[in-house]
Design a protein around this motif. Structure first.
Motif, short mmCIF file in Angstrom:
data_model
loop_
_atom_site.label_atom_id
_atom_site.label_comp_id
_atom_site.label_asym_id
_atom_site.label_seq_id
_atom_site.Cartn_x
_atom_site.Cartn_y
_atom_site.Cartn_z
N MET A 25 6.24 71.12 40.92
CA MET A 25 7.46 70.64 40.36
C MET A 25 8.64 70.93 41.29
O MET A 25 9.58 70.16 41.32
N GLN A 26 8.56 72.05 42.00
CA GLN A 26 9.68 72.42 42.86
C GLN A 26 9.99 71.34 43.89
O GLN A 26 11.15 71.06 44.15
N GLU A 27 8.95 70.73 44.46
CA GLU A 27 9.20 69.74 45.52
C GLU A 27 9.94 68.51 44.99
O GLU A 27 10.58 67.80 45.76
N ASP A 28 9.90 68.25 43.71
CA ASP A 28 10.60 67.10 43.11
C ASP A 28 11.75 67.53 42.22
O ASP A 28 12.26 66.75 41.42
N TYR A 29 12.19 68.77 42.36
CA TYR A 29 13.25 69.29 41.50
C TYR A 29 14.54 68.47 41.61
O TYR A 29 15.18 68.17 40.61
N GLY A 30 14.91 68.10 42.82
CA GLY A 30 16.12 67.29 43.02
C GLY A 30 16.04 65.94 42.32
O GLY A 30 17.01 65.48 41.72
N THR A 31 14.89 65.31 42.40
CA THR A 31 14.68 64.03 41.72
C THR A 31 14.79 64.21 40.20
O THR A 31 15.43 63.41 39.52
N ILE A 32 14.19 65.26 39.71
CA ILE A 32 14.20 65.51 38.26
C ILE A 32 15.61 65.81 37.76
O ILE A 32 16.06 65.23 36.77
N THR A 33 16.33 66.68 38.45
CA THR A 33 17.69 66.99 38.01
C THR A 33 18.60 65.78 38.20
O THR A 33 19.56 65.60 37.46
N GLY A 34 18.28 64.92 39.15
CA GLY A 34 19.03 63.68 39.34
C GLY A 34 18.88 62.71 38.18
O GLY A 34 19.69 61.80 38.00
N LEU A 35 17.86 62.91 37.38
CA LEU A 35 17.63 62.10 36.18
C LEU A 35 18.26 62.78 34.95
O LEU A 35 17.94 62.43 33.82
N ASP A 36 19.15 63.74 35.19
CA ASP A 36 19.82 64.49 34.12
C ASP A 36 18.79 65.24 33.27
O ASP A 36 18.90 65.28 32.04
N ALA A 37 17.80 65.80 33.93
CA ALA A 37 16.74 66.54 33.26
C ALA A 37 16.66 67.94 33.86
O ALA A 37 17.20 68.19 34.94
N GLU A 38 15.98 68.81 33.18
CA GLU A 38 15.80 70.18 33.66
C GLU A 38 14.36 70.60 33.44
O GLU A 38 13.72 70.17 32.48
N ILE A 39 13.87 71.44 34.32
CA ILE A 39 12.53 72.02 34.19
C ILE A 39 12.70 73.42 33.63
O ILE A 39 13.52 74.19 34.13
N ILE A 40 11.92 73.74 32.64
CA ILE A 40 11.86 75.10 32.12
C ILE A 40 10.39 75.44 31.95
O ILE A 40 9.69 74.77 31.20
N ALA A 41 9.95 76.43 32.67
CA ALA A 41 8.57 76.89 32.53
C ALA A 41 8.55 78.05 31.55
O ALA A 41 9.47 78.87 31.52
N ILE A 42 7.52 78.11 30.73
CA ILE A 42 7.38 79.20 29.77
C ILE A 42 6.04 79.87 30.04
O ILE A 42 5.01 79.21 30.11
N SER A 43 6.09 81.19 30.16
CA SER A 43 4.90 81.97 30.49
C SER A 43 4.74 83.13 29.52
O SER A 43 5.73 83.67 29.03
N THR A 44 3.51 83.50 29.25
CA THR A 44 3.26 84.68 28.43
C THR A 44 3.31 85.96 29.27
O THR A 44 3.15 87.05 28.72
N ASP A 45 3.54 85.81 30.56
CA ASP A 45 3.66 87.00 31.42
C ASP A 45 4.93 87.76 31.08
O ASP A 45 5.91 87.19 30.59
N LYS A 46 4.92 89.06 31.37
CA LYS A 46 6.12 89.87 31.17
C LYS A 46 7.20 89.43 32.14
O LYS A 46 6.93 88.80 33.15
N LEU A 47 8.43 89.77 31.83
CA LEU A 47 9.59 89.32 32.59
C LEU A 47 9.47 89.64 34.08
O LEU A 47 9.75 88.79 34.92
N THR A 48 9.00 90.83 34.43
CA THR A 48 8.92 91.19 35.85
C THR A 48 7.97 90.27 36.60
O THR A 48 8.23 89.91 37.74
#
Length: 102
Positions: free
Chosen positions: A1-24
């Motif tokens: 997703m990172q490589e297309d982040y500019g394209t995605i945000t250019g579409l007025d969108a945002e990426i949010i990943a959710i993980s069950t891992d601890k914050l660190t």
């Protein structure tokens, strides 16, 4: 997703990943991979459970899943993989779904 982040945000969108891992661990992933989008830490898995993808395949993990959610909070498209971390849609497929929202 990172490589297309500019394209995605250019579409007025945002990426949010959710993980069950601890914050660190989530913070480490952001730094190590140079991600510009956040990874939210959800060790209790309540958010993942709300989307119906935690332990979906009876393996104790979240199924790999991608959701396109509109600004009103409605799920407009989803891709739920089987049980492999790598079972995810191509970025082009996600971008095509986002383009349909504009």
């Amino acid at each position: 997703m990172q490589e297309d982040y500019g394209t995605i945000t250019g579409l007025d969108a945002e990426i949010i990943a959710i993980s069950t891992d601890k914050l660190t661990r989530a913070e480490y992933a952001v730094e190590a991979l140079g991600l510009e989008f956040p990874i939210l830490s959800n060790p209790s898995a309540d958010v993942i459970e709300a989307y119906g993808v935690f332990d979906l395949h009876h393996n104790g993990y979240a199924a790999p899943a991608t959701f396109v959610v509109d600004k009103q909070g409605n799920i407009r498209w989803e891709y739920i993989g089987y049980d492999s971390y790598y079972d995810r849609p191509d970025n082009e497929e996600i971008i095509a779904q986002l383009q349909q929202l504009s």
